[in-house]
Design an enzyme around this catalytic site. Structure first.
Site, PDB file in Angstrom:
ATOM      1  N   ASP A  11      -9.915  -4.110  -0.157  1.00 25.74           N
ATOM      2  CA  ASP A  11      -8.883  -3.565   0.698  1.00 25.74           C
ATOM      3  C   ASP A  11      -7.570  -3.751  -0.066  1.00 25.74           C
ATOM      4  O   ASP A  11      -7.489  -4.576  -0.986  1.00 25.74           O
ATOM      5  CB  ASP A  11      -8.873  -4.320   2.027  1.00 25.74           C
ATOM      6  CG  ASP A  11      -7.758  -3.866   2.941  1.00 25.74           C
ATOM      7  OD1 ASP A  11      -7.603  -2.657   3.133  1.00 25.74           O
ATOM      8  OD2 ASP A  11      -7.034  -4.736   3.452  1.00 25.74           O
ATOM      9  N   ASP A  13      -3.774  -3.837   1.286  1.00 26.51           N
ATOM     10  CA  ASP A  13      -2.766  -4.727   1.874  1.00 26.51           C
ATOM     11  C   ASP A  13      -3.396  -6.038   2.325  1.00 26.51           C
ATOM     12  O   ASP A  13      -4.298  -6.048   3.166  1.00 26.51           O
ATOM     13  CB  ASP A  13      -2.117  -4.049   3.086  1.00 26.51           C
ATOM     14  CG  ASP A  13      -1.448  -2.730   2.722  1.00 26.51           C
ATOM     15  OD1 ASP A  13      -0.399  -2.763   2.080  1.00 26.51           O
ATOM     16  OD2 ASP A  13      -1.994  -1.671   3.086  1.00 26.51           O
TER      17      ASP A  13
END
Length: 221
Positions: A11, A13
């Site tokens: 992922d 952020d």
């Protein structure tokens, strides 16, 4: 973690990149525009992984469906785009991990719900785009996480099978998507975990308390 590990997907952020300082900066610039005082960074950080909607919720108490939501969201994203890589950087130990993955001929990529018009400039600003073998953004593959489609697409781009891959994320939808895709999963506990989150309920294969733990978790045999 996997004897036949061929790829690691992240992922964005709160997992690969510490984007919270710039997302908080954009929110406080927007609050200033609307005559509001800045919020403490500690109040904003836990919600960054949930994107612009979460920023508007804590910054202006706006929810999707409110008559002003779409205008505020567009304004926030434009401000953030103008400040995309002021303070953002790789989490500690991630540069070394990416280098080690490349040295071992293990692909790495990104599967994020962040839109492409923000993701690409950010990766390019940090000189990461060229070495990223698979990249899926929130508006390039549907449905988005927690559906596994983004991870199937990232694996396909990287030329690997999902069962040969690990997905690392800091939100329940990341782990749900990874599990549904047949990947091993790791919770980035160092990321933007909300106070109410119980990460053990997500049933990941492992937990990285610190970002520097990932090297041992992913590459130990």
């Amino acid at each position: 973690m996997l004897n036949n590990l061929r790829a690691v997907f992240f992922d964005l952020d709160g997992t690969l990149l510490d984007t919270a300082p710039d997302m908080a900066l954009a929110l406080n610039i927007q609050r200033e525009v609307h005559g509001k005082k800045p919020l403490p960074f500690s109040d904003i950080r836990p919600y960054v992984s949930h994107g612009a909607a979460a920023m508007l919720r804590i910054g202006f108490e706006l929810e999707p469906g409110h008559k002003d939501f779409d205008d505020f969201r567009k304004q926030y994203l434009n401000i953030y785009a103008d400040n995309i890589a002021v303070h953002t950087e790789l989490f500690s130990g991630l540069k070394e991990l990416l280098n080690e993955l490349e040295a071992k001929n293990i692909a790495w990529g990104v599967a994020t719900n962040k839109p492409e018009f923000l993701t690409l400039p950010l990766l390019e600003a940090l000189n990461l785009r060229e070495s990223c073998s698979g990249l899926v953004c929130g508006d390039t593959v549907k449905p988005t996480k927690p559906h596994p489609n983004p991870l199937f697409s990232a694996a396909h781009q990287a030329g690997v099978k999902p069962v040969q891959s690990v997905y690392v994320g800091d939100a329940w939808r990341d782990i749900a998507a990874g599990r549904a895709a047949g990947m091993k999963t790791v919770v980035a506990e160092y990321g933007y975990i909300q106070p109410e989150d119980n990460i053990m309920d997500w049933k990941a294969d492992a937990v990285a308390k610190e970002s520097t733990d990932l090297m041992q978790l992913l590459l130990s045999r």
